[in-house]
Design a protein around this motif. Sequence first.
Motif, mmCIF file in Angstrom:
data_model
loop_
_atom_site.group_PDB
_atom_site.id
_atom_site.type_symbol
_atom_site.label_atom_id
_atom_site.label_comp_id
_atom_site.label_asym_id
_atom_site.label_seq_id
_atom_site.Cartn_x
_atom_site.Cartn_y
_atom_site.Cartn_z
ATOM 1 N N TYR A 100 0.831 -1.203 0.000
ATOM 2 C CA TYR A 100 0.000 0.000 0.000
ATOM 3 C C TYR A 100 0.866 1.254 0.000
ATOM 4 O O TYR A 100 1.899 1.311 0.655
ATOM 5 N N THR A 101 0.402 2.250 -0.690
ATOM 6 C CA THR A 101 1.085 3.543 -0.688
ATOM 7 C C THR A 101 0.738 4.275 0.604
ATOM 8 O O THR A 101 -0.274 3.970 1.243
ATOM 9 N N PRO A 102 1.536 5.251 0.984
ATOM 10 C CA PRO A 102 1.190 6.043 2.179
ATOM 11 C C PRO A 102 -0.207 6.671 2.054
ATOM 12 O O PRO A 102 -0.937 6.725 3.041
ATOM 13 N N LYS A 103 -0.565 7.097 0.849
ATOM 14 C CA LYS A 103 -1.892 7.683 0.646
ATOM 15 C C LYS A 103 -2.989 6.657 0.925
ATOM 16 O O LYS A 103 -3.990 6.967 1.566
ATOM 17 N N ARG A 104 -2.813 5.424 0.465
ATOM 18 C CA ARG A 104 -3.807 4.365 0.689
ATOM 19 C C ARG A 104 -3.904 4.040 2.170
ATOM 20 O O ARG A 104 -4.994 3.834 2.703
ATOM 21 N N ILE A 105 -2.788 3.991 2.849
ATOM 22 C CA ILE A 105 -2.789 3.718 4.292
ATOM 23 C C ILE A 105 -3.539 4.822 5.030
ATOM 24 O O ILE A 105 -4.335 4.554 5.936
ATOM 25 N N MET A 106 -3.310 6.074 4.643
ATOM 26 C CA MET A 106 -4.015 7.196 5.262
ATOM 27 C C MET A 106 -5.520 7.091 5.022
ATOM 28 O O MET A 106 -6.329 7.368 5.909
ATOM 29 N N GLU A 107 -5.909 6.682 3.831
ATOM 30 C CA GLU A 107 -7.326 6.518 3.498
ATOM 31 C C GLU A 107 -7.957 5.432 4.363
ATOM 32 O O GLU A 107 -9.058 5.611 4.890
ATOM 33 N N ILE A 108 -7.264 4.331 4.535
ATOM 34 C CA ILE A 108 -7.775 3.242 5.377
ATOM 35 C C ILE A 108 -7.934 3.716 6.816
ATOM 36 O O ILE A 108 -8.954 3.460 7.465
ATOM 37 N N GLU A 109 -6.938 4.424 7.326
ATOM 38 C CA GLU A 109 -7.009 4.941 8.696
ATOM 39 C C GLU A 109 -8.162 5.922 8.848
ATOM 40 O O GLU A 109 -8.873 5.908 9.861
ATOM 41 N N ALA A 110 -8.374 6.769 7.845
ATOM 42 C CA ALA A 110 -9.483 7.728 7.889
ATOM 43 C C ALA A 110 -10.818 7.000 7.896
ATOM 44 O O ALA A 110 -11.739 7.381 8.625
ATOM 45 N N ASN A 111 -10.931 5.947 7.096
ATOM 46 C CA ASN A 111 -12.176 5.176 7.067
ATOM 47 C C ASN A 111 -12.447 4.483 8.393
ATOM 48 O O ASN A 111 -13.588 4.452 8.870
ATOM 49 N N LEU A 112 -11.401 3.938 9.014
ATOM 50 C CA LEU A 112 -11.572 3.302 10.319
ATOM 51 C C LEU A 112 -11.986 4.317 11.377
ATOM 52 O O LEU A 112 -12.854 4.046 12.216
ATOM 53 N N PHE A 113 -11.385 5.496 11.335
ATOM 54 C CA PHE A 113 -11.740 6.556 12.279
ATOM 55 C C PHE A 113 -13.196 6.971 12.091
ATOM 56 O O PHE A 113 -13.962 7.083 13.057
ATOM 57 N N ALA A 114 -13.602 7.183 10.830
ATOM 58 C CA ALA A 114 -14.984 7.592 10.547
ATOM 59 C C ALA A 114 -15.964 6.522 11.001
ATOM 60 O O ALA A 114 -17.011 6.837 11.579
ATOM 61 N N ALA A 115 -15.642 5.273 10.762
ATOM 62 C CA ALA A 115 -16.521 4.182 11.168
ATOM 63 C C ALA A 115 -16.690 4.161 12.687
ATOM 64 O O ALA A 115 -17.797 3.996 13.198
ATOM 65 N N ALA A 116 -15.583 4.337 13.412
ATOM 66 C CA ALA A 116 -15.644 4.343 14.869
ATOM 67 C C ALA A 116 -16.439 5.543 15.387
ATOM 68 O O ALA A 116 -17.142 5.449 16.388
ATOM 69 N N LEU A 117 -16.342 6.654 14.692
ATOM 70 C CA LEU A 117 -17.065 7.863 15.097
ATOM 71 C C LEU A 117 -18.563 7.719 14.841
ATOM 72 O O LEU A 117 -19.379 8.048 15.701
ATOM 73 N N LEU A 118 -18.924 7.220 13.666
ATOM 74 C CA LEU A 118 -20.331 7.113 13.282
ATOM 75 C C LEU A 118 -21.025 5.883 13.868
ATOM 76 O O LEU A 118 -22.242 5.882 14.051
#
Length: 67
Positions: free
Chosen positions: A9-27
């Motif tokens: 994974y590229t750093p950008k893809r890793i950041m996207e995955i982390e953002a999705n996990l954060f959003a999921a935990a928030l929502l």
Amino acid sequence: ATPEEIRDYTPKRIMEIEANLFAAALLMPEELLKQQWKRTPNIEEMARIFNVSVEAMGHRVAYLGLD
């Protein structure tokens, strides 16, 4: 994803995955989701209750091992 896939994974893809996990935990907070799942073990209904897409709820339920 397998460890081999993650390694590629590229750093950008890793950041996207982390953002999705954060959003999921928030929502869809884990404890609230688990409590509601005991009453409503249906992804479509849970998505409606938490006001998220069925796809997002399906991923979150699977991630938490509730399916």
